[in-house]
Design a protein around this motif. Structure first.
Motif, PDB file in Angstrom:
ATOM      1  N   THR A  39       0.851  -1.193   0.000  1.00 40.55           N
ATOM      2  CA  THR A  39       0.000   0.000   0.000  1.00 40.55           C
ATOM      3  C   THR A  39       0.881   1.236   0.000  1.00 40.55           C
ATOM      4  OG1 THR A  39      -0.133  -0.032   2.421  1.00 40.55           O
ATOM      5  CG2 THR A  39      -1.869  -1.179   1.192  1.00 40.55           C
ATOM      6  N   GLN A  41       0.763   5.598   0.061  1.00 37.46           N
ATOM      7  CA  GLN A  41       0.050   6.858   0.256  1.00 37.46           C
ATOM      8  C   GLN A  41       1.055   8.005   0.159  1.00 37.46           C
ATOM      9  OE1 GLN A  41      -1.967   5.965   4.071  1.00 37.46           O
ATOM     10  NE2 GLN A  41      -3.862   6.579   3.038  1.00 37.46           N
ATOM     11  N   CYS A 104      -5.118   9.432  -1.407  1.00 36.40           N
ATOM     12  CA  CYS A 104      -5.495   8.248  -2.186  1.00 36.40           C
ATOM     13  C   CYS A 104      -4.630   7.075  -1.739  1.00 36.40           C
ATOM     14  CB  CYS A 104      -5.317   8.487  -3.679  1.00 36.40           C
ATOM     15  SG  CYS A 104      -6.478   9.685  -4.374  1.00 36.40           S
ATOM     16  N   LEU A 105      -5.235   5.897  -1.683  1.00 38.53           N
ATOM     17  CA  LEU A 105      -4.526   4.683  -1.282  1.00 38.53           C
ATOM     18  C   LEU A 105      -4.351   3.789  -2.501  1.00 38.53           C
ATOM     19  CD1 LEU A 105      -3.342   2.976   1.050  1.00 38.53           C
ATOM     20  CD2 LEU A 105      -5.608   1.940   1.305  1.00 38.53           C
ATOM     21  N   TYR A 106      -3.108   3.460  -2.813  1.00 40.67           N
ATOM     22  CA  TYR A 106      -2.787   2.626  -3.974  1.00 40.67           C
ATOM     23  C   TYR A 106      -2.331   1.255  -3.476  1.00 40.67           C
ATOM     24  CZ  TYR A 106      -2.782   7.202  -6.240  1.00 40.67           C
ATOM     25  OH  TYR A 106      -3.125   8.451  -6.688  1.00 40.67           O
ATOM     26  N   LYS A 107      -2.876   0.205  -4.078  1.00 36.86           N
ATOM     27  CA  LYS A 107      -2.584  -1.168  -3.649  1.00 36.86           C
ATOM     28  C   LYS A 107      -1.986  -1.956  -4.812  1.00 36.86           C
ATOM     29  CE  LYS A 107      -6.325  -1.273  -0.230  1.00 36.86           C
ATOM     30  NZ  LYS A 107      -7.540  -2.003   0.251  1.00 36.86           N
TER      31      LYS A 107
END
Length: 519
Positions: A39, A41, A104-107
């Motif tokens: 993850t 941020q 925004c959270l990127y996975k």
């Protein structure tokens, strides 16, 4: 001037492993799937080029100089990255444009499998023994980090010195193009340590020539006397063969069963005339743990004579763990006629309790006595043991120290002893659920024949294909980051640099540990 006043963007990167209990050390073995999610941020708009998620394995060895050169700044250290697996990331998973937005959270998921063997490029040096080359192609276990030698409840000692370390990490690096020359530079990189204990199978028993070396002694003879300077009454022989290995449970699996094995100690007494055999008193057993380390790749199996006498680039650290103390007063001597004697040329005859130990050097062809003692071997749960292994820079082997005390019938107080050093292996099994990935579809015989006889086109590729291929090659070169073009891990590296370590006459133990954070 703007580049100096502009605040640098910070990325918060998390590495989460699936099915990992909180508070427990993430432990894996051969063929285990390491699944998780990365993850990311950002606190402000951050431009990037690509993300690299890798599974790395690195071994480190450091040799301390002796004498007038004994100073941390003169220590020789070597590093070998023997494993690097890269997680492919679909370009469609990246945001467009390639910029992390705040709030925004990127996975990004990842999956690795602990390999059974390393790539041939991982061991590129020459060896004097093909068996050693094969041993270097096996992944070594995690070693030397107290945070990784834990049962999830307490920190355990893995009996490794400060000079040996083997680490496995899940590493995440974010790259962006440099504004001046366009080269890719890392924005940040974080890593998460994991514990790996690869499965290891039992190897053939060691052949100890002449029954005695600097490392092992499988047979020992000693004169028995009435007193300290008294008359010789006979000669005592003690012998034992290498026992079955001690098998560790797969990492992460709790078991109530004790890790144990056993061996049989054979004792023989050859009297001078008609003397009675000595009284057997006690038998102590200890586990000797030897960790070899080298600032240059091992070209042969390490041993004490080679490590300490023939090279200043290698060293060995020894620890001893008490196992048991047995009272053997009840051991019964069995008398044999001279006609029963069978001369043995090797220790192969010691596999059975009823086998007669070979005669001593002073045997005169008279009646003799024999006795057998079964010694249980159990590993304590207060230490973190790793399987026997041999890698390019580090090795771990084990030996049993057996000491038998006895007393001559005519002696009132004096107690003597005789000792052996027997090799023993520690292994680790595969998980019962371990299996190779069979999810790929299996083609039927008809499909194979149809594919075999299908006509192939041998015409030159079209211009459209050539254009797409050139674009793919250019994209792969840009996204390769800091990885070599052939995909192989970096080679050995050796440095002479200061190390933050204490100096003493004895070999220091590892007491410190490093916590990885954002670079």
């Amino acid at each position: 001037m703007d580049s100096f006043t502009r605040k640098v963007s910070r990325l918060k990167i998390g590495i989460d492993l699936k099915q990992q209990a909180p508070g427990f050390v993430p432990s894996y073995t051969t063929l285990d799937r390491i699944e998780g999610e990365v993850t990311i941020q950002a606190d402000r708009d951050t431009t990037f080029d690509h993300i690299a998620i890798t599974f790395d394995g690195t071994s480190t060895a450091r040799v301390q100089r002796q004498g007038s050169m004994a100073h941390p700044s003169n220590d020789i250290s070597a590093t070998h990255q023997f494993l690097r697996l890269r997680q492919p990331i679909d370009h469609n998973s990246y945001p467009e444009p390639r910029q992390f937005k705040p709030l925004c959270l990127y996975k990004f998921p990842f999956t690795f499998v602990v390999p059974e063997q390393l790539l041939p490029q991982s061991c590129s040096h020459s060896t004097d023994n093909p068996h050693l080359q094969a041993a270097h192609m096996q992944p070594p276990p995690s070693l030397g980090d107290p945070m990784m030698a834990s049962d999830g409840k307490t920190l355990l000692d893995d009996l490794a010195p400060q000079m040996s370390e083997i680490l496995y990490r899940i590493r995440v690096s974010v790259y962006r193009p440099n504004t001046t020359d366009g080269k890719l530079v890392p924005v940040t990189a974080v890593a998460k340590k994991i514990r790996v204990v690869p499965a290891s199978l039992e190897q053939p028993p060691l052949e100890v020539t002449c029954n005695c070396t600097d490392d092992y002694r499988t047979r020992k003879e000693k004169d028995v006397r009435k007193g300290l300077l008294g008359k010789k009454t006979g000669r005592l022989v003690m012998a034992a063969a290498q026992p079955k290995p001690l098998q560790l449970p797969p990492p992460g699996e709790e078991t109530d069963n004790t890790i144990n094995s056993h061996l049989t100690v054979h004792v023989r007494f050859d009297p001078e005339n008609d003397e009675q055999p000595p009284r057997l008193k006690s038998l102590w057993s200890k586990l000797r743990v030897l960790t070899y380390f080298s600032a240059e790749p091992f070209t042969t199996f390490p041993s004490k004579s080679m490590a300490l006498m023939w090279s200043s680039m290698q060293g060995v650290y020894t620890e001893t763990v008490d196992l048991s103390s047995l009272c053997v007063l009840s051991a019964q001597w069995e008398k044999h006629a001279a006609s029963e004697n069978v001369r043995r040329g090797s220790l192969e005859s010691t596999a059975s309790v009823n086998t007669i130990t070979g005669p001593s050097a002073s045997y005169s062809g008279k009646d003799f006595y024999t006795a057998s003692i079964i010694v249980p071997i159990s590993l304590p749960k207060t230490k973190a043991f790793v399987p026997t292994f041999h890698s390019c820079l580090n090795s771990r082997v084990y030996a049993l120290d057996l000491s038998l005390s006895y007393q001559s019938p005519s002696a009132k107080v004096l107690v003597s002893s005789v000792s052996l050093k027997i090799p023993i292996q520690i292994t680790s099994p595969y998980r019962e659920t371990a299996s190779l990935d069979t999810s790929d579809p299996v083609l039927s015989q008809m499909q194979v024949e149809e594919e075999f006889y299908r006509p192939r086109s041998i015409a030159p590729p079209s211009d459209e294909y050539l254009e797409q291929d050139s674009l793919l090659r250019a994209s792969s070169r840009v996204s390769a980051g800091d990885f070599p073009e052939d995909g192989s891990p970096p080679d050995y590296s050796m440095t002479v640099q200061p190390q933050n370590t204490r100096t003493s006459s004895s070999c220091p133990r590892r007491r410190d540990y490093m916590m990885l954070a954002a670079c």
